[in-house]
Design a protein around this motif. Sequence first.
Motif, mmCIF file in Angstrom:
data_model
loop_
_atom_site.group_PDB
_atom_site.id
_atom_site.type_symbol
_atom_site.label_atom_id
_atom_site.label_comp_id
_atom_site.label_asym_id
_atom_site.label_seq_id
_atom_site.Cartn_x
_atom_site.Cartn_y
_atom_site.Cartn_z
ATOM 1 N N ILE A 131 15.659 133.101 -47.567
ATOM 2 C CA ILE A 131 14.475 132.392 -48.001
ATOM 3 C C ILE A 131 14.304 131.196 -47.083
ATOM 4 C CG2 ILE A 131 13.395 131.089 -49.847
ATOM 5 C CD1 ILE A 131 14.946 132.713 -51.831
ATOM 6 N N ASP A 132 13.340 131.296 -46.209
ATOM 7 C CA ASP A 132 13.171 130.212 -45.257
ATOM 8 C C ASP A 132 11.764 129.641 -45.385
ATOM 9 O OD1 ASP A 132 12.943 128.513 -43.157
ATOM 10 O OD2 ASP A 132 12.982 130.073 -41.625
ATOM 11 N N LEU A 133 11.737 128.405 -45.840
ATOM 12 C CA LEU A 133 10.474 127.734 -46.085
ATOM 13 C C LEU A 133 9.555 127.749 -44.893
ATOM 14 C CD1 LEU A 133 10.348 126.364 -48.839
ATOM 15 C CD2 LEU A 133 12.651 126.595 -47.988
ATOM 16 N N VAL A 134 10.096 127.376 -43.759
ATOM 17 C CA VAL A 134 9.271 127.280 -42.564
ATOM 18 C C VAL A 134 8.689 128.645 -42.210
ATOM 19 C CG1 VAL A 134 9.270 126.751 -40.120
ATOM 20 C CG2 VAL A 134 10.510 125.283 -41.704
ATOM 21 N N THR A 135 9.531 129.655 -42.261
ATOM 22 C CA THR A 135 9.033 130.994 -41.963
ATOM 23 C C THR A 135 7.990 131.426 -42.983
ATOM 24 O OG1 THR A 135 11.091 131.590 -40.882
ATOM 25 C CG2 THR A 135 9.695 133.395 -41.581
ATOM 26 N N GLU A 136 8.211 131.098 -44.231
ATOM 27 C CA GLU A 136 7.219 131.443 -45.252
ATOM 28 C C GLU A 136 5.871 130.801 -44.947
ATOM 29 O OE1 GLU A 136 7.201 133.465 -47.882
ATOM 30 O OE2 GLU A 136 9.209 134.152 -47.415
ATOM 31 N N MET A 137 5.913 129.540 -44.558
ATOM 32 C CA MET A 137 4.673 128.856 -44.216
ATOM 33 C C MET A 137 3.992 129.562 -43.053
ATOM 34 S SD MET A 137 4.144 126.332 -46.242
ATOM 35 C CE MET A 137 3.261 124.882 -45.697
ATOM 36 N N ARG A 138 4.793 129.959 -42.096
ATOM 37 C CA ARG A 138 4.212 130.622 -40.936
ATOM 38 C C ARG A 138 3.617 131.956 -41.310
ATOM 39 N NH1 ARG A 138 9.084 129.349 -36.859
ATOM 40 N NH2 ARG A 138 8.468 127.215 -36.330
ATOM 41 N N ILE A 139 4.308 132.664 -42.179
ATOM 42 C CA ILE A 139 3.765 133.954 -42.596
ATOM 43 C C ILE A 139 2.400 133.739 -43.234
ATOM 44 C CG2 ILE A 139 4.069 135.871 -44.210
ATOM 45 C CD1 ILE A 139 7.119 135.595 -43.749
ATOM 46 N N LEU A 140 2.322 132.744 -44.086
ATOM 47 C CA LEU A 140 1.027 132.438 -44.705
ATOM 48 C C LEU A 140 -0.007 132.124 -43.644
ATOM 49 C CD1 LEU A 140 1.326 130.127 -47.839
ATOM 50 C CD2 LEU A 140 0.514 132.467 -47.707
ATOM 51 N N SER A 141 0.399 131.276 -42.738
ATOM 52 C CA SER A 141 -0.527 130.869 -41.687
ATOM 53 C C SER A 141 -0.997 132.071 -40.880
ATOM 54 C CB SER A 141 0.153 129.840 -40.793
ATOM 55 O OG SER A 141 -0.631 129.551 -39.676
ATOM 56 N N ALA A 142 -0.058 132.958 -40.560
ATOM 57 C CA ALA A 142 -0.417 134.151 -39.797
ATOM 58 C C ALA A 142 -1.330 135.057 -40.594
ATOM 59 C CB ALA A 142 0.852 134.902 -39.389
ATOM 60 N N LEU A 143 -1.015 135.236 -41.860
ATOM 61 C CA LEU A 143 -1.864 136.085 -42.696
ATOM 62 C C LEU A 143 -3.279 135.538 -42.714
ATOM 63 C CD1 LEU A 143 0.558 136.790 -45.701
ATOM 64 C CD2 LEU A 143 -0.286 138.464 -44.042
ATOM 65 N N LEU A 144 -3.394 134.233 -42.810
ATOM 66 C CA LEU A 144 -4.720 133.628 -42.810
ATOM 67 C C LEU A 144 -5.422 133.852 -41.482
ATOM 68 C CD1 LEU A 144 -4.126 130.230 -44.626
ATOM 69 C CD2 LEU A 144 -5.265 132.275 -45.490
ATOM 70 N N CYS A 190 7.318 136.793 -37.327
ATOM 71 C CA CYS A 190 7.643 135.411 -37.683
ATOM 72 C C CYS A 190 9.139 135.161 -37.561
ATOM 73 C CB CYS A 190 7.165 135.077 -39.096
ATOM 74 S SG CYS A 190 5.377 134.906 -39.229
ATOM 75 N N ARG A 237 11.092 132.637 -34.938
ATOM 76 C CA ARG A 237 12.155 131.714 -35.296
ATOM 77 C C ARG A 237 13.362 131.893 -34.381
ATOM 78 N NH1 ARG A 237 13.173 127.018 -37.601
ATOM 79 N NH2 ARG A 237 13.141 127.313 -39.845
ATOM 80 N N LEU A 271 -0.351 135.602 -33.605
ATOM 81 C CA LEU A 271 -0.370 135.302 -35.036
ATOM 82 C C LEU A 271 -1.170 134.042 -35.350
ATOM 83 C CD1 LEU A 271 3.238 136.146 -36.266
ATOM 84 C CD2 LEU A 271 1.276 137.637 -35.944
ATOM 85 N N LEU A 307 -0.338 131.060 -34.699
ATOM 86 C CA LEU A 307 0.546 130.038 -35.257
ATOM 87 C C LEU A 307 0.314 128.660 -34.649
ATOM 88 C CD1 LEU A 307 3.849 132.072 -35.602
ATOM 89 C CD2 LEU A 307 2.248 131.399 -37.386
ATOM 90 N N ARG A 358 -2.693 123.447 -39.428
ATOM 91 C CA ARG A 358 -2.866 123.713 -40.856
ATOM 92 C C ARG A 358 -2.357 122.502 -41.619
ATOM 93 N NH1 ARG A 358 -5.466 128.655 -41.281
ATOM 94 N NH2 ARG A 358 -4.556 130.161 -39.865
ATOM 95 N N ILE A 388 10.801 120.994 -44.642
ATOM 96 C CA ILE A 388 9.731 121.726 -44.010
ATOM 97 C C ILE A 388 9.048 120.959 -42.889
ATOM 98 C CG2 ILE A 388 7.583 121.211 -45.189
ATOM 99 C CD1 ILE A 388 7.590 124.166 -46.057
ATOM 100 N N ILE A 392 1.956 123.182 -38.605
ATOM 101 C CA ILE A 392 1.751 123.079 -40.044
ATOM 102 C C ILE A 392 2.282 121.719 -40.494
ATOM 103 C CG2 ILE A 392 2.354 124.009 -42.298
ATOM 104 C CD1 ILE A 392 2.795 126.725 -40.868
ATOM 105 N N ILE A 400 2.507 128.827 -51.559
ATOM 106 C CA ILE A 400 3.892 129.237 -51.732
ATOM 107 C C ILE A 400 4.303 128.753 -53.097
ATOM 108 C CG2 ILE A 400 6.254 128.969 -50.950
ATOM 109 C CD1 ILE A 400 5.260 128.750 -48.161
ATOM 110 N N PHE A 446 -3.843 134.087 -50.185
ATOM 111 C CA PHE A 446 -2.518 134.699 -50.120
ATOM 112 C C PHE A 446 -1.508 133.868 -50.894
ATOM 113 C CE2 PHE A 446 -4.924 136.050 -46.482
ATOM 114 C CZ PHE A 446 -4.666 137.408 -46.416
#
Lengths: 218, 218
Positions: free
Chosen positions: A192-205, B14, B18, B77, B79, B83, B101, B108, B173, B188
């Motif tokens: 569970i990596d916060l930074v990666t999660e944020m990036r995933i969101l950002s990429a999805l957007l 993503c 990293r 992506l 990135l 954001r 973060i 971000i 998130i 998302f």
Amino acid sequence: MQKRLSEPSIIRLCLIYRLMEELEHHGVSRVHSSKIGENIGARADSVRKDMSMLGDFGNNLSGYDVSRLKNHIIQKLGLDRDRNACIVGLGKLGSAIINYIQHPGSSIRIVAGFDNNLNKLELIKSPIEVFPAYRIEEIIAHKKIGLAILAVPGDAASKTAARLIECGILGIINFTPVVLTSPKKHVFIRNIDLVTEMRILSALLSLDTGEEGDGISS
Amino acid sequence: MQKRLSEPSIIRLCLIYRLMEELEHHGVSRVHSSKIGENIGARADSVRKDMSMLGDFGNNLSGYDVSRLKNHIIQKLGLDRDRNACIVGLGKLGSAIINYIQHPGSSIRIVAGFDNNLNKLELIKSPIEVFPAYRIEEIIAHKKIGLAILAVPGDAASKTAARLIECGILGIINFTPVVLTSPKKHVFIRNIDLVTEMRILSALLSLDTGEEGDGISS
DNA sequence: GCGTGTGAACTGGTTCACAGCG
DNA sequence: CGCTGTGAACCAGTTCACACGC
């Protein structure tokens, strides 16, 4: 039906379990598969299939019986087995997690925290016993700890994880920014990596909005 | 190749990103797909396929060029888009997350924190500006915030999320134990629930060990 | 008539396998 | 030769569609 549960199924069932707890708490006694699906972000179809996977499970036109379903899931996923867990790394995140996760009546109990900064240990007023890092091996063996939450700084992550696995830890939740992969079968790791999660969101957007960013590649 | 990236691909990319940061930091300049796969928990095959998805991308017998690959991912992506994000709920977990973060040079940026306990706000010595909850709408609009980290207590979760989405937040998130599902396309949500994660681990272990727990069904 | 249970069809993601190129 | 690129084969999981029971 009775086949081996797939990982997505297991995850859904855990979510459904959570939902059942909530419904039970609100005094709801029956749910439809569609309602369940809605709440866990899946289709009613899949939910029904999961139910059938749970092993034959009677139900009728008013849906599923909340507490029966809950117990069924507990049974099937072995969620009633007692598990001792520890938190390794008691920085801000580590100590915050303690409170979030200790929830009374759970079969998963956090029974120890570790950190190598001894001064910090004194300061922590925590509901769990805390120990200096050099006692990891001893305490894990002694308290029969099988799960660990890893919240150390990134550069200590893989060494610490290896050490934990060496001690016989079978499951790790890794909050470190370093991606860990299980070195052996029978050891499970969830990153569970916060930074990666944020990036995933950002990429999805970004990708959702259509702007590809092909970048006028000269 | 150039097809639409699948969600698993996005996630892998993503993770690869990293990893590239890390390698770059250690002065490594080239990597093989197999090494990448090993590090992110995927097969070399899939990694290569992702690379090819990234859009034509030259490489040779010594693997991929770390910084080029990194930039390619950033590009593709999106990135590099700026954001602005906020944290809603500044309990222990919320405030711990802030430090984890914020990482310099990231596109971000967490630009605001909210909590409805005003007393708490005074106490927080945080690197970000904090506001009382009633100003959520105002601040989000004013600061052009698009992402939110939700760390409020479970019973406030869905109301708060709805409110955020109402304000135009596009990505959340969710650290709440309540599973949130996106009410509209283009929004998302990523759910991260500690307790559920622990249970998933526990279930994986139980099922792995083979003990089904069929429960001597009378 | 609704909601479930479940085989059948489908989908898309992963794995295989091999050609190509430094 | 090693390692990449990629069509083809495969497979798991999801979705469909319809039969059954209250």
